[in-house]
Design a protein around this motif. Structure first.
Motif, short mmCIF file in Angstrom:
data_model
loop_
_atom_site.label_atom_id
_atom_site.label_comp_id
_atom_site.label_asym_id
_atom_site.label_seq_id
_atom_site.Cartn_x
_atom_site.Cartn_y
_atom_site.Cartn_z
N ASN A 81 32.62 2.05 -81.92
CA ASN A 81 31.86 2.65 -80.73
C ASN A 81 30.42 3.06 -81.14
O ASN A 81 29.44 3.00 -80.24
N ALA A 82 30.22 3.73 -82.46
CA ALA A 82 28.90 4.01 -82.75
C ALA A 82 28.12 3.01 -83.10
O ALA A 82 26.83 3.04 -83.10
N PHE A 83 28.67 1.72 -83.36
CA PHE A 83 27.86 0.60 -83.57
C PHE A 83 27.29 0.02 -82.04
O PHE A 83 26.08 -0.46 -81.81
N VAL A 84 28.33 -0.41 -81.18
CA VAL A 84 28.16 -1.24 -79.98
C VAL A 84 28.42 -0.57 -78.58
O VAL A 84 28.54 -1.35 -77.79
N GLY A 85 28.82 0.65 -78.75
CA GLY A 85 29.42 1.40 -77.42
C GLY A 85 28.26 1.21 -76.40
O GLY A 85 28.76 1.13 -75.20
N ARG A 86 27.34 1.52 -76.52
CA ARG A 86 26.29 2.03 -75.39
C ARG A 86 25.57 0.40 -75.19
O ARG A 86 24.20 0.36 -75.04
N VAL A 87 26.20 -0.43 -74.65
CA VAL A 87 25.68 -1.65 -74.31
C VAL A 87 26.53 -1.97 -73.06
O VAL A 87 27.75 -1.60 -72.86
N PRO A 199 27.19 0.05 -68.58
CA PRO A 199 27.31 0.61 -70.14
C PRO A 199 28.41 1.65 -70.37
O PRO A 199 28.66 2.68 -69.63
N THR A 200 29.06 1.85 -71.69
CA THR A 200 29.78 2.72 -72.08
C THR A 200 29.43 3.52 -73.28
O THR A 200 28.79 2.85 -74.08
N GLY A 201 30.10 4.68 -73.77
CA GLY A 201 29.90 5.10 -74.79
C GLY A 201 28.50 5.67 -75.04
O GLY A 201 27.71 6.03 -73.94
N GLU A 202 28.57 6.75 -76.12
CA GLU A 202 27.29 7.43 -76.54
C GLU A 202 26.06 6.59 -76.81
O GLU A 202 26.35 5.57 -77.40
N PRO A 203 24.81 6.97 -76.59
CA PRO A 203 23.68 6.21 -76.99
C PRO A 203 23.57 6.21 -78.54
O PRO A 203 24.27 7.06 -78.99
N LEU A 206 21.92 7.35 -85.48
CA LEU A 206 22.00 6.63 -86.79
C LEU A 206 22.88 8.04 -87.55
O LEU A 206 23.97 7.87 -88.16
N LYS A 207 22.64 9.35 -87.00
CA LYS A 207 23.50 10.37 -87.58
C LYS A 207 25.14 9.96 -87.20
O LYS A 207 25.97 10.25 -88.09
N ASN A 208 25.28 9.83 -85.76
CA ASN A 208 26.67 9.52 -85.51
C ASN A 208 27.17 8.28 -86.44
O ASN A 208 28.32 8.49 -86.61
N LEU A 209 26.58 7.39 -86.42
CA LEU A 209 26.97 6.14 -87.17
C LEU A 209 27.44 6.49 -88.73
O LEU A 209 28.41 6.16 -89.11
N LEU A 210 26.67 7.46 -89.36
CA LEU A 210 26.92 7.69 -90.54
C LEU A 210 28.08 8.35 -90.66
O LEU A 210 29.13 8.47 -91.56
N VAL A 211 28.24 9.41 -89.60
CA VAL A 211 29.42 10.36 -89.61
C VAL A 211 30.66 9.60 -89.52
O VAL A 211 31.75 9.54 -90.13
N GLN A 212 30.56 8.47 -88.64
CA GLN A 212 31.97 7.56 -88.24
C GLN A 212 32.18 6.86 -89.35
O GLN A 212 33.26 6.34 -89.70
N THR A 213 31.09 6.31 -90.15
CA THR A 213 31.26 5.43 -91.26
C THR A 213 31.74 6.27 -92.27
O THR A 213 33.00 5.75 -92.95
#
Length: 426
Positions: A81-87, A199-203, A206-213
């Motif tokens: 979701n951190a990658f592709v959620g907001r489309v 669209p779904t998910g959060e915008p 990068l911070k969220n992506l690093l956290v989820q990674t």
């Protein structure tokens, strides 16, 4: 006697009898008609399932159950979701990427459909038509037998004998699997735009992506260790499956901290139940393949086909069309057990690369799990989503067509299948 056994099997299967029961009774009838000692039946059955490579299937199933029990799916979903959620179609993309991650653990379509369906369908129903959501989940689940480790490929390699390796078949599925995921994501985006899904998910952050990674890092490392070890020759597929079980337990117990000791009996029971179906089919089908051998059916079939054509491409086309029809009516594991001993030796006689033939064989039957009237994934998703089959069929056909398109590409361009395993020495 083989003709009698086949006719008896088809009649029982059409009457709705369980496949294992139909196979066993057909073999018993064939043996009784031939005058062969009936003690051959249990001997052959025991020999078939007393197999070290076959142990990989229940172990991978258990690893998948432990991952689900440890609620690992949620971290995988958050990472995707951190990658592709907001489309537009983002939730479908998240489902497909989560299915890819789950496929790299379980290797089975039905187990993936159960895990993904129960996790993703509530959110899918909020934003999309339930038929579209179910079609996406079914398609994501169908990656299980394509992306390594694949239970279907293990069964194929077992039935084909020494002509093909499990590790080679695993690697043959990597590039086509990636093509499938990319194609399904493009198709999902097109449908989402056409239907006007929001669209779904959060915008993106990068911070969220690093956290989820960071949260999903240990989980993503699992297929790298297991598949890398199998391909690198560090351990066998069965040993890799055992390592996957230990890894999944550690992740669920001490990383996500959601797996409790009381969950273990349920996980083991569900894994045993699913594996028992495959084991029973193999056990009961083995006496039938023994009848094929006694009657020299593979040799006669090979001679007959070679009389029709000496062109390997024509032979491959005939097999692909036959498997397309078989996949619509026969459970895939039963088809492997019945047909692989017949056609794998003929493919070798034509000089067809066994990895190439084996992958096309598996892929064709895997697509059959989504095609009516006996598409098992369709029934699973209708049950989970609580929708009629007609609603699901309206959305599933484009995904089925896409999978056949990738199959045709693999057929026309063999390098898509063979380049990676050959580069790794298979």
């Amino acid at each position: 006697m083989t003709t009698l056994a086949i006719v008896l099997f088809l009649v029982l299967a059409l009457l709705g009898m369980p496949l294992a029961f139909s196979l066993g009774l057909a073999a018993l009838g064939g043996l009784a008609w031939s005058g062969i000692e009936l003690s051959v039946l249990p001997q052959r059955m025991m020999h078939a399932v007393n197999s070290f490579p076959l142990m990989a299937i229940p172990l991978f199933m258990l690893a998948g159950e432990l991952m689900v029990g440890g609620q690992v799916m949620q971290r995988t979903i958050d990472f995707a979701n951190a990658f592709v959620g907001r489309v537009k179609g983002g939730l479908a993309h998240v489902t497909l990427l989560s299915g890819l991650g789950l496929a790299s653990v379980t290797g089975a379509a039905v187990a993936g459909a159960s895990a993904l369906g129960t996790t993703m369908m509530p959110a899918m129903k909020k934003h999309y038509d339930a038929g579209f959501g179910s079609a996406v989940v079914a398609s994501a689940s169908n990656l299980g037998p394509i992306i390594p480790p694949s239970a279907a490929m293990i069964v194929y390699a077992l039935m084909a004998g020494s002509s093909v390796s499990v590790g080679g078949l695993f690697m043959a599925g990597v590039v086509p699997g990636v093509l499938l995921v990319v194609g399904m994501m493009v198709l999902s985006s097109w449908i989402a735009h056409r239907k006007g899904y929001p669209p779904t998910g959060e915008p993106f952050s990068l911070k969220n992506l690093l956290v989820q990674t960071r949260r999903a890092g240990a989980i993503m490392l699992m297929p790298v260790i297991v598949i890398g070890g199998i391909v690198g020759g560090v351990f066998t597929a069965t040993e890799g499956a055992a390592i996957a079980v230990v890894y999944a337990f550690v992740i669920g117990k001490w990383v996500t901290r959601k797996l409790e000791w009381t969950d273990l009996p349920g996980c083991m029971f569900r894994a045993a139940l699913t594996s028992a179906v495959v084991g029973a089919l193999i056990a009961f089908a083995t006496p039938l393949t023994f009848l094929f051998t006694i009657d020299l059916i593979p040799m006669r079939l090979s001679q007959f086909i070679q009389m029709l054509t000496d062109n390997p491409d024509v032979f491959l086309a005939l097999v692909m069309v036959m498997l397309l029809v078989v996949g619509m009516f026969l459970e895939s594991n039963a088809a492997y057990i019945m047909l692989v001993p017949l056609f794998a030796p003929i493919a070798l006689a034509y000089g067809i690369d066994p990895l190439y033939f084996g992958f096309l064989f598996v892929f064709n039957l895997v697509i059959g799990m989504m095609t009516p009237p006996v598409g098992v994934l369709l029934f699973v998703m209708c049950g989970i989503a609580k929708i009629p089959m007609s609603q699901l069929l309206r959305y599933v056909w484009p995904f089925i067509a896409l999978q056949y398109l990738v199959l045709i590409l693999c057929w026309i361009f063999p390098e898509i299948v063979t380049a990676l395993p050959h580069a790794l020495g298979y």
